[in-house]
Each structure stands twice: as structure tokens, then as C-alpha cells.
Design a protein around this motif. Structure first.
Motif, PDB file in Angstrom:
ATOM      1  N   HIS A  26       0.833  -1.305  -0.113  1.00 31.67           N
ATOM      2  CA  HIS A  26      -0.101  -0.100  -0.033  1.00 31.67           C
ATOM      3  C   HIS A  26       1.079   1.015   0.016  1.00 31.67           C
ATOM      4  O   HIS A  26       0.563   2.390  -0.673  1.00 31.67           O
ATOM      5  N   ASN A  82       4.133   1.577  -1.035  1.00 27.32           N
ATOM      6  CA  ASN A  82       4.609   1.722  -2.363  1.00 27.32           C
ATOM      7  C   ASN A  82       3.613   2.185  -3.412  1.00 27.32           C
ATOM      8  O   ASN A  82       3.952   2.877  -4.284  1.00 27.32           O
ATOM      9  N   THR A  83       2.330   1.709  -3.214  1.00 25.73           N
ATOM     10  CA  THR A  83       1.527   2.150  -4.453  1.00 25.73           C
ATOM     11  C   THR A  83       1.239   3.563  -4.006  1.00 25.73           C
ATOM     12  O   THR A  83       0.977   4.615  -5.223  1.00 25.73           O
ATOM     13  N   LYS A 121       3.708   5.815  -5.890  1.00 25.87           N
ATOM     14  CA  LYS A 121       3.565   6.067  -7.161  1.00 25.87           C
ATOM     15  C   LYS A 121       2.476   6.800  -7.592  1.00 25.87           C
ATOM     16  O   LYS A 121       2.453   7.576  -8.606  1.00 25.87           O
ATOM     17  N   GLU A 164      -6.107   3.212  -0.779  1.00 21.08           N
ATOM     18  CA  GLU A 164      -4.611   2.476  -0.495  1.00 21.08           C
ATOM     19  C   GLU A 164      -4.337   3.125   1.018  1.00 21.08           C
ATOM     20  O   GLU A 164      -3.821   2.418   1.813  1.00 21.08           O
TER      21      GLU A 164
END
Length: 506
Positions: free
Chosen positions: A348, A350-351, A354, A393
Motif C-alpha cells: 500500500h 509503495n502504491t 507511485k 490505499e
């Protein structure tokens, strides 16, 4: 002058001790400094014949100074005066760094090395206040439990001594630590300063800690191996090493090395030359894994000291290992679920990184909106699909953290130790319910050490105030993803300059 950061293990407590489990470790702005310079201006003519050189170790915060003789043949340190206890971490760091210089430097450099060593080594170590608990001093001064009170203490403040033992020579420093990994940061800083001073590595190209090329990585790898070895041997056991790794490379996702890489250092007898031991360790197949990691933008790491005294990590680890042996089936299931929670949280975060990169405006807008609200109201503020995705997220990360905490409590109950004691549970639940708080948890092995929170946008100020009313001292620690660093000057000089300029401004 070299410095290395302290750490916060956000996920991977206990699991990180075994491969291939990963841990997420954040490095912080709390740093340990090591200053290395020659002890004597010049070499006395007769000293070429000497088999020994002098090493002086000063720790101003502990009001301690120790003189050693270093055997130039065996590279062993002998204390020539001892007041109080010895610092085995620094002693191993010195011996192993000097041995590494003997092993790695070519013939031309050996003469320079010999001259540097014959001038003696003058080593000073300083740790930022954040490594130690100054809660008692703040309370004694009648100051409120706030970060501002902490900031009012002098930098590198002296660590107070036990009152009842302060008479006589063997007074013990009353060191209450905050759990940021002071021994790993100190060992790494000393190894870094010595390896740079002796010409083994060149840390000056680590501009802002951005690795410039293969040579930098290779230099850091040598530093990592020597610091890791010195730390493990001084500690008397091979730990997972995440604290030394983050002190060298900064924030990361970490998987430990196989303990066998240190077998030559562990099994070396008194007769084994130290250069041989260090040569073996440098040649060993170090198989740890690290991936760059840092918190998503507009998020702040906070640490709070509840004032219930620290915990002993080794004894807690021992209890967990005992439980694993006695109940392999149940413990495996708990570890599997913990591992899933850790992976989910990492995914979560890392997302979110991004999404912040791709849609920064939408990201900034929704993070700032969420920072003013408790989590159950976040979704109401998402005005378009991207923002809804970001909130999804955020809520996923919260959910993963709650699962991690549940499994950690379960493990503590089964092993009969307070991994997340009731008092910490109440504090963490209260923190998770505050506006703008994404996560709250216990770092590392848990117990009664500091707690951490990750806050959104500008909400951290409200959290520190709320903590203060709950008798929790918010520390001045923040995430700083940088690892080891070569400093321009003595950190105390910075403080003096800053003080003078602030007086001039007034």
C-alpha cells in the motif's frame, strides 16, 4: 567526521531475524558522530621501532576518556586507563577498521597507513539527544512534556548519572535509551570515520548520500561488512543486522544475511591474526538484500516516549524463540499472517508513492483534506476517481497495520511477554482515532519503548499536543532516508555558529 543515523523498524519485528522475511526500516535524523584525528602532531623519531601506538577515546556526554595502546603487530587494543565500563562496540570498530586497512591497502599506501597509526588515533563520539531519554530532566525542570522542551536542552547534552552511585569512581551512567539503535549508529560512525581517515574508502563523493557509481556502492559495502562484524562480535551474538544496514545505507526494505558469513570472526581463536579474520569476512558471500524505501510524500514519522521505561529486546526475542520451539504449528501460522500483514502494508505504501508521482496535485489535495479528519470520513472527501483510489490505499494501509498489531499481540500472549502491553494498546488505539493519523504501532520488538505514528499533511502538531496531554513525550525524531555521511566539521561547531547567529539576529 562521519555520522550514521538511528533507525525505526516499522514492520518485521521478530520476523526479520529469519530469512527470507523482510523488514521495513526507516533511518532518522538522529545521528551518531565520530571524529577522528591524529593524537600527535608528528611521529617521534624512535617510534618506528615501537610495536605500539596510542588511541584516545572520548565520550563527552558520558564525561569519559579512555587511553589505549594498540599493538601494531596484532592490532589488539589494551586499555591503559579505565574509569568506568569499557565500550566494546568502539573497541571492536577500531580493531576491525585498522585490520581492514591492512588487508585492503596496497604496498604504496601501507607506508602512509603506518605513519597515520604512529601519530596515534584521537576518537571522539557524540550521539544526538534523541538517542537518550531526557524525560526525567524535563520533569525535574518543571517543563511541559513537549518537543519544545526537548529542543531547549543543549545539543549533545550530558547523560546524567545515578544519584546513589555518583560517589566514587565506578558511577554508572543512567542511560535510558529511546530504542533508536544507538550502538549500531555509533559503531557505524566510528568504522566510517576510521576507514575514510585511513584511506580504505572515500566517502566524500556521497554528495547528499546519492550514490554516484559502482565505486561508492563498493566503498559502502566494505563499510557495511566491517560495521556489521564489529557490532555482532561486540554484542556477543549475530543479530539480524537491520540497524547497521540502515545506519550505512539509509531507509530500506531489508532481508538479513546468512549468519554463516560471520563464522570465521565468531570462531577465531586468540592466535588467529585479526587480518586473516577480516580478510575472510570481506571475502564471504554476504547475501543480505536491501531495496530502497521511504515514506510516501506529505507523511511524517512521529515517535512518542510513554515514560514507562524501556524493554530488553534480547530477553523478548528469547521468549519468542522458546514459544516457536514449543508450539511450531501455531507459531508458524502466526508468523505467516504477520508476514502477510507486513507485505500488505509495504504494498500500500509503495502504491501511494507511485500515485503521488503520477498525480501529485490530486494526491496533495486529498492528503491535506484527510489530515483534518478521522479515517472513517476520508472517503467522503474524495471528489474524483484518482482521489478515491488514493484513499483506498490509505485505508488499506491502516487495515494492514491493525492486522499486524493483532498478530503481534497474539504472539506476545502466546510467548508470555508484553509485545504490545495493554497501556500501549490504549495509546495506539487513541492515536489511530486522531484526525490525520494513518498508522500507529510499536517499532521493532515492541514492549514499553517508544511508539510510532505516521501522520498526514500538517496533522503532526495536533498529535504531539494530544500525546502531551496523555503524558507521552513526542520526540524530535523524523524520517531521514540518508545513511552514513561524511560531515564538513565537528557537529558541536555547527551548534555554536547557530547560537551566535541567533543572538546576532536578536
Amino acid at each position: 567526521v562521519a555520522s550514521a543515523p538511528g533507525k525505526v523498524l516499522m514492520t518485521g519485528g521478530y520476523l526479520v531475524l529469519e530469512r527470507p522475511n523482510a523488514g521495513i526500516v526507516l533511518s532518522t535524523n538522529a545521528r551518531f558522530y565520530a571524529i577522528v584525528k591524529p593524537l600527535y602532531e608528528e611521529i617521534k623519531p624512535e617510534s618506528w621501532a615501537w610495536a605500539w601506538t596510542d588511541v584516545k577515546l572520548t565520550s563527552p556526554q558520558m564525561a569519559r576518556e579512555t587511553m589505549y595502546k594498540l599493538s601494531l603487530k596484532h592490532l589488539k587494543l589494551q586499555p591503559s586507563n579505565i574509569s568506568g565500563s569499557r565500550n566494546s562496540f568502539v573497541e571492536h570498530a577500531v580493531q576491525y577498521a585498522v585490520a581492514a586497512a591492512h588487508v585492503t591497502l596496497d604496498k604504496d599506501m601501507k607506508e602512509t597507513l603506518q605513519k597515520l597509526l604512529l601519530q596515534g588515533l584521537d576518537i571522539t563520539i557524540l550521539g544526538c539527544n534523541e538517542f537518550y531519554s531526557y524525560r526525567n530532566q524535563i520533569e525535574a525542570r518543571g517543563l511541559p512534556l513537549t518537543p519544545e522542551s526537548l529542543a531547549s536542552l543543549p545539543p549533545f547534552a550530558s547523560i546524567t548519572f545515578n544519584a546513589e552511585e555518583s560517589t566514587g569512581e565506578n558511577r554508572k551512567p543512567e542511560v535510558a535509551k529511546t530504542g533508536l539503535g544507538s550502538s549500531a549508529a555509533m559503531t557505524t560512525a566510528v568504522v566510517a570515520a576510521l576507514l575514510h581517515y585511513l584511506g580504505v574508502v572515500n566517502l566524500s563523493s556521497l554528495a547528499g548520500n546519492q550514490l554516484q557509481g559502482k565505486k561508492d556502492v563498493a566503498d559502502l559495502d566494505v563499510l557495511h561488512v566491517i560495521a556489521q562484524t564489529a557490532h555482532c562480535i561486540a554484542q556477543g551474538k549475530v543479530g539480524s543486522g537491520f540497524d547497521v544496514s540502515s545506519a550505512v545505507y539509509g531507509s530500506q526494505r531489508y532481508i538479513r544475511f546468512s549468519p554463516e558469513v560471520l563464522s570465521s570472526a565468531q570462531n577465531a581463536g586468540m592466535a588467529t591474526p585479526l587480518t586473516e579474520v577480516i580478510g575472510d569476512v570481506l571475502k564471504a558471500k554476504w547475501d543480505h538484500e536491501r531495496t530502497k524505501f521511504s515514506l510516501p510524500p506529505l507523511m511524517t514519522l512521529l515517535l512518542g516516549e510513554p515514560g514507562s521505561g524501556g524493554s530488553s529486546t534480547p530477553s523478548m526475542v528469547g521468549a519468542v524463540k522458546k514459544w516457536q520451539k514449543s508450539d511450531p504449528q501455531d507459531s508458524l501460522e502466526t508468523w505467516r499472517r504477520l508476514s502477510e500483514g507486513n507485505s500488505a502494508l509495504e504494498a500500500h505504501l509503495n502504491t501511494l508513492c507511485k500515485l503521488a508521482e503520477r498525480h501529485y496535485n490530486a494526491y496533495e489535495c486529498i492528503i491535506n483534506a484527510c489530515s483534518l479528519l478521522p479515517a472513517e470520513k476520508w472517503l467522503e472527501r474524495a471528489n474524483e476517481p484518482t482521489q478515491a483510489e488514493i484513499v483506498k490505499e490509505l485505508l488499506g494501509a491502516r487495515d494492514a497495520m491493525l492486522r499486524i498489531r493483532y498478530q503481534m499481540r497474539k504472539m506476545g500472549e502466546a510467548a508470555g511477554i508484553p509485545i504490545e502491553p495493554e497501556s500501549q494498546s490504549q495509546l495506539l488505539d487513541a492515536t489511530m482515532n486522531m484526525e490525520g493519523v494513518l498508522l500507529a504501532g510499536i517499532p521493532g520488538a515492541g514492549g514499553f519503548d517508544a511508539v510510532f505514528a505516521v501522520t498526514l499533511g500538517a496533522s503532526s502538531k495536533n498529535v504531539t499536543q494530544a500525546w502531551s496531554s496523555l503524558n507521552v513525550l513526542a520526540m524530535l525524531v523524523r524520517e531521514d532516508p540518508h545513511g552514513v555521511s561524511l560531515e564538513n566539521n565537528d557537529p558541536r561547531a555547527k551548534e555554536i555558529t547557530a547560537a551566535i547567529s541567533s543572538i546576532q539576529l536578536e
